[in-house]
Motif scaffolding. Structure first.
Motif: not given
Length: 330
Positions: A317-322
């Motif tokens: 999964x991608x890291x959070x951008x916020x």
């Protein structure tokens, strides 16, 4: 950020690449990590013939697959291994069999060629082994002095620095799969190996959590120790099977034996915590491939390879951008 999911072909070298590639595509893989044995990649040909490289890459392209790395574990093992028995004879040409130094000389030349092969294949990383001249001293009996271990790391530097020079000329990195029988097999020996070669950037690691897990080394701790040296990632699982009778030295029992103290498992069926590994990779900013190295003597391999691909895609999964509470701001 969906990291590409690839399949390391080392355990599939009995199958021609032209047969394996469509299977891998059907299983859902984005690419292959080509092993330099079987018919998957001939290092000598690849180092001198871009036409040959185009031919091998076309097999992947025709099946919608990409190439991110090549791997030459078997040749690399011969560089620092003692090479003093028949176990490694099959890793080199037949005329090297039984001759430790002939195997070593061939391996050094071929690892240098591997850098050129990687450049011609248009990849930036070669994964592999280094071998170790001191692995047999692990238990320290008969007694082993500090000087003996020091000499082992000096020998590693002596043998591999000229190879790394060849890699530098081609702009290629070498990623050691940290693994028992190699000069680095845990965090402390990995640090020492880096120091031995002057921390040169050419040399880093192919992170494989399975080999750390069964030694009871925390794979996430390894990532946190070497965030700028993880040049490639293998996805592989293992399980401890300690029952009070066996230990992690495996009792001279072969893989697949239920009495072994540990064994490899298909992804998600062992004890490796891939959730925390993905989180650590996100913190590091690793965006390279997640390459399945599939080994499980208790499971049919084609079912296992398909299941493993699905597992990795679900686990990644991608890291959070916020920031979580940014929504509470103005």
């Amino acid at each position: 950020m969906a990291r590409p999911v690839t399949l390391f072909t080392g355990q599939w070298a009995d199958m021609p690449l032209a047969e394996l590639a469509p299977k891998a595509a059907q299983w859902g893989y984005d690419g292959l990590e080509l092993a330099c044995w079987g018919d998957h990649l001939d290092v000598e040909k690849a180092s001198r013939s871009k036409r040959y490289c185009q031919q091998q890459k076309k097999i992947l392209e025709d099946n919608g697959l990409r190439l991110f790395a090549i791997s030459n574990h078997l040749t690399g093992q011969l560089v620092c291994d003692l090479n003093n028995d028949s176990r490694s004879d099959a890793f080199a040409p037949a005329d090297c069999a039984g001759n430790a130094e002939k195997k070593r000389k061939w391996a050094v030349k071929t690892m240098k060629q591997t850098a050129k092969a990687a450049a011609n294949m248009e990849v930036g990383v070669v994964n592999g082994f280094t071998g170790s001249s001191i692995w047999h001293m692990l238990y320290s009996f008969p007694p082993v002095t500090d000087e003996m271990i020091d000499e082992g790391f000096k020998y590693f530097a002596k043998m591999w620095n000229p190879i790394f020079d060849a890699f530098d000329k081609q702009g290629i990195k070498f990623a050691l799969e940290v693994h028992p029988t190699e000069i680095a097999f845990d965090i402390y020996t990995a640090k020492r190996a880096l120091k031995a070669v002057g921390n040169r950037k050419t040399f880093g690691f192919n992170f494989d959590p399975s080999h750390l897990h069964w030694q009871m080394v925390d794979p996430v701790m390894f990532l946190r120790e070497f965030p700028d040296r993880i040049y490639h990632v293998h996805m592989k699982d293992a399980a401890l099977q300690l029952d009070g009778k066996s230990g992690i030295l495996a009792s001279h029992l072969n893989f697949g034996d239920q009495n072994r103290g540990w064994d490899f498992r298909s992804l998600g069926r062992g004890g490796v915590d891939f959730e925390e590994i993905i989180r650590a990779l996100n913190h590091m900013g690793y965006a390279g491939p997640l390459s399945v190295e599939w080994e499980d003597c208790g499971m049919e391999r084609e079912q296992g390879a398909a299941e493993a691909c699905e597992f990795v895609k679900m686990a990644d999964f991608a890291p959070s951008s916020v920031l979580f509470d940014s929504a509470f701001g103005d």
